[in-house]
Design a protein around this motif. Structure first.
Motif, short mmCIF file in Angstrom:
data_model
loop_
_atom_site.label_atom_id
_atom_site.label_comp_id
_atom_site.label_asym_id
_atom_site.label_seq_id
_atom_site.Cartn_x
_atom_site.Cartn_y
_atom_site.Cartn_z
N LYS A 167 62.65 -25.65 -51.55
CA LYS A 167 63.54 -26.27 -52.06
C LYS A 167 63.94 -25.56 -53.43
O LYS A 167 65.08 -25.91 -53.91
CB LYS A 167 63.03 -27.50 -52.55
CG LYS A 167 63.45 -28.63 -51.42
CD LYS A 167 63.34 -30.30 -52.02
CE LYS A 167 62.86 -31.23 -50.91
NZ LYS A 167 61.60 -31.87 -51.19
N THR B 293 64.96 -20.26 -57.87
CA THR B 293 63.91 -20.36 -58.86
C THR B 293 62.71 -19.93 -58.47
O THR B 293 62.15 -20.36 -57.36
CB THR B 293 63.86 -21.79 -59.17
OG1 THR B 293 65.29 -22.58 -59.72
CG2 THR B 293 63.32 -21.91 -60.70
N PRO C 23 55.48 -33.18 -62.63
CA PRO C 23 56.85 -33.03 -61.76
C PRO C 23 57.16 -31.56 -61.67
O PRO C 23 56.99 -30.86 -62.88
CB PRO C 23 58.24 -33.74 -62.59
CG PRO C 23 57.52 -34.38 -63.79
CD PRO C 23 56.10 -34.13 -63.84
N LEU D 113 60.02 -29.45 -59.77
CA LEU D 113 61.30 -28.93 -59.98
C LEU D 113 61.93 -29.78 -61.15
O LEU D 113 63.01 -29.34 -61.52
CB LEU D 113 61.97 -29.12 -58.64
CG LEU D 113 61.44 -28.17 -57.44
CD1 LEU D 113 62.03 -28.66 -56.15
CD2 LEU D 113 61.62 -26.81 -57.76
N LYS D 114 61.56 -30.87 -61.48
CA LYS D 114 62.19 -31.68 -62.47
C LYS D 114 61.51 -31.60 -63.75
O LYS D 114 61.58 -32.31 -64.67
CB LYS D 114 62.17 -33.07 -61.97
CG LYS D 114 63.13 -33.34 -61.04
CD LYS D 114 63.82 -34.68 -61.04
CE LYS D 114 65.01 -34.71 -60.09
NZ LYS D 114 64.32 -35.47 -58.48
N ALA D 115 60.50 -30.40 -63.97
CA ALA D 115 59.88 -30.30 -65.23
C ALA D 115 60.78 -30.07 -66.31
O ALA D 115 62.06 -29.91 -66.18
CB ALA D 115 58.85 -29.19 -65.05
N GLU D 116 60.24 -30.23 -67.70
CA GLU D 116 61.14 -30.26 -68.75
C GLU D 116 61.81 -28.98 -69.10
O GLU D 116 62.99 -28.95 -69.54
CB GLU D 116 60.27 -30.74 -70.12
CG GLU D 116 60.32 -32.03 -70.29
CD GLU D 116 59.06 -32.53 -70.94
OE1 GLU D 116 58.77 -31.84 -71.86
OE2 GLU D 116 58.47 -33.63 -70.80
N ILE E 127 59.04 -25.13 -65.15
CA ILE E 127 59.37 -25.38 -63.61
C ILE E 127 58.76 -23.92 -63.02
O ILE E 127 57.95 -24.09 -61.91
CB ILE E 127 60.79 -25.46 -63.36
CG1 ILE E 127 61.56 -26.53 -64.04
CG2 ILE E 127 61.18 -25.21 -61.87
CD1 ILE E 127 62.97 -26.95 -63.94
#
Ligand code: ARG
Length: 585
Positions: free
Chosen positions: A483, A487, A546, A548-551, A556
């Motif tokens: 996913k 990245t 998280p 992929l939704k890290a800050e 990430i």
């Protein structure tokens, strides 16, 4: 390959240095480092040392703290309790160490051991013309895992499948085949199942004849003599039984997803030629003595009923050799020809007395020594889910293939239920990997010397200490990495880590240390426990942090990096145990 020093070793080195600076008279003392819940590591060695040197433990601990070089690996060290040290490792050191492991590839930075030896592993030893049953499972599974772990540490392993391919029972079988030629199809023309059904048929028919017909019995006895004296025609028929059986063995080992090499199948019969020499050497050295015509070895410590000594029989009074002679001759071969430094036997604990006597005899003969040692990993029994010895409903022993087939079937149900995007072929392929993995893991996660329950419901459960749980953790990571798309997983040692990241990172770094310990102690369950904990720590990390939704983009990348190292470590560790990690589940 670039070996990486584990954080545990780095901390240990620094503490040992600080300790000997504080207490020069103690020489190189061990700070006794442990993983701990209170800090990353705890050193417990100071108390005993202070006692020995008549120093005040808290004062000594305080002095050690003052001497610790901190900054790079050790972020913080403080005295706790009566004189323990709590050590916190720097976030940067954790990620840098893992980055070096990641960059190393396959070996994950785990060094090869110095002074590696040669270990001959005697495992997976079924018997010719007989069906494999659940009792043969553990030897194969444990032996294969031990080899995987030992090889990884740099030890050279040589496999020996000491199959039961010799003995008086062949007289009956061969005589029957001689009188009924064509009952066994040529090995090249049959598959595993046909081979076993042919062997079964011949076995039953010859047994019936043997029990009912005195004259056949006599002919069978003569056939044993012909076999032992190396009669050509008799040996050819014997070879047919061996070949047919091998076709069957291979089919079962393939089902077990286990590679068995033909040159490592060296059964009892292979040692026939050396047995007279073995007997001669033992008698000459005075290790074995003649007793009522037989050649035997006595042991003071080993006594049976009425306190009578139980001897090991090297040669029977009629001149025949048996199981012990073949094992003693095999020891000579393994020590002097294969140059083994360790002999490892993975054999049912019920044979432990046999091995005790065989090893002691070999020691007295000088074939085993401090430099060449032998161990039997006597393993416990496989029990049914009810805790009683594993039997079919009809009270018969369970055929190994039936058991494996059932495990795969059960796994297919689990996979199908979870699968969203898998084709039927993919489901079947995963089912084999999950089902066989489940059987292996259930065995390997129990300490080998304990009995274990063969409980398929529990084995393929998604929750709890099962291989399926580990395989799902692996597959879930792969799905996250997919996913992530463009990245990439990149280490960022400059970032501050969350507690769940630290816990995961520290555990990942301990992989090599764990494999070394598990291999040295012949304890695959220690590696299994490590992997289970790894999957649990990953689950916590995944819940709390998280990915992929890290800050930030760096965070990430760094979390993807932790995911990737976790996946590689799971894959490696499971692989050493002989268990597959499917990319998708
Ligand atoms: N074939 C034997 C059995 O099924 C096990 C052989 C174990 N190995 C040995 N070197 N004795 O009982």
């Amino acid at each position: 390959m670039a070996p990486v020093t584990s954080l545990s070793d780095s901390v240990h080195q620094r503490l040992a240095a600080a300790l000997s600076a504080a207490l020069p008279q103690a020489g190189s003392a061990d700070p006794l480092l442990r993983r701990s819940d209170r800090a990353d590591f705890q050193a417990n060695g100071i108390l005993a040392l202070a006692k020995k040197e008549k120093a005040n433990p808290r004062e000594l601990a305080t002095q050690v703290v003052g001497n610790v070089v901190s900054g790079d690996v050790i972020k913080d060290v403080e005295v706790s309790g009566p004189g323990f040290l709590n050590i916190t490792v720097a976030d940067r050191a954790i990620i840098e160490n893992l980055a070096a492991r990641h960059a190393d590839g396959e070996r994950l930075g785990v060094p090869l051991k110095e002074n590696a030896g040669i270990t001959v592993v005697d495992y997976a030893q079924p018997n010719v013309a007989k069906e494999m049953h659940v009792g043969h499972l553990r030897s194969a599974v444990i032996g294969d895992a031990l080899r995987g772990m030992l090889d990884f540490t740099g030890e050279k392993t040589i496999g020996r499948h000491h199959i039961g391919d010799w003995g008086t029972q062949f007289g009956m079988l061969i005589q029957y085949l001689f009188e009924h030629p064509g009952e066994l199809a040529p090995a090249a023309d049959v598959d595993g199942e046909q081979a076993m059904s042919n062997l079964n048929r011949v076995y039953k028919a010859s047994r019936a004849l043997f029990d009912a017909d005195e004259e056949f019995k006599e002919r069978a006895r003569k056939r044993v003599v012909a076999l032992q004296s190396g009669d050509k025609e008799t040996l050819e028929l014997w070879q047919q039984f061996v070949d047919e059986s091998k076709v069957y063995f291979y089919s079962v080992f393939e089902k077990l997803d286990m590679e068995i090499r033909d040159e490592e199948i060296v059964g009892e019969s292979a040692y026939n030629e050396g047995m007279p020499e073995t007997a001669r050497l033992l008698e000459e050295k005075g290790v074995a003595v003649r007793s009522e015509g037989a050649l035997v070895v006595f042991f003071d410590e080993i006594r049976g009923k009425d306190d009578q000594p139980v001897p090991l029989i090297v040669q029977k009074a009629d001149g025949g050799f048996g199981y012990a002679a073949s094992d003693l001759t095999a020891i000579r071969n393994r020590v002097f020809d294969l140059k083994a430094t360790t002999l490892l036997y993975v054999v049912d604990v019920r044979q432990s007395l046999h091995f005790r006597m065989v090893f002691e005899t070999a020691r007295r003969a000088g074939w085993l020594s401090e430099d060449v040692t032998a161990h039997n990993m006597g393993y416990g029994t496989v029990l049914g889910a009810d805790g009683k010895p594993f039997k079919t409903r009809e009270g018969e022993t369970v055929r190994l293939e039936d058991l494996l087939d059932e495990a795969v079937q059960r796994a297919a149900e689990v996979v199908r239920e979870k699968a969203q995007d898998l084709t039927e072929d993919e489901i079947q392929e995963r089912a084999a990997q999950v089902g066989i993995g489940a059987v292996k893991y259930a065995d390997l996660s129990t300490s080998p010397n304990r009995d274990y329950k063969f409980d398929l419901d529990q084995m393929v459960s998604l929750n709890g200490d099962t291989s399926v749980y580990l395989q799902y953790a692996y597959a879930r990571i792969q799905s996250i990495l997919r996913k992530a798309g463009e990245t990439k997983a990149v280490a960022h040692p400059e970032l501050e880590l969350a507690p769940a990241e630290r816990a995961l990172g520290l555990h990942l770094d301990a992989f090599g240390d764990t494999v070394f310990e598990a291999a040295a102690e012949y304890a695959p369950h220690k590696l299994a426990a490590y992997l289970y904990q790894l999957a649990s720590l990953y689950t916590t990390f995944y819940d709390k942090c998280p990915v992929l939704k890290a800050e930030t983009p760096e965070q990430i990348e760094n979390r993807l990096f932790l995911c990737d190292v976790t996946a590689r470590t799971l894959h490696r560790g499971m692989g050493l145990l002989g268990i597959r990690t499917p990319e998708r589940l």
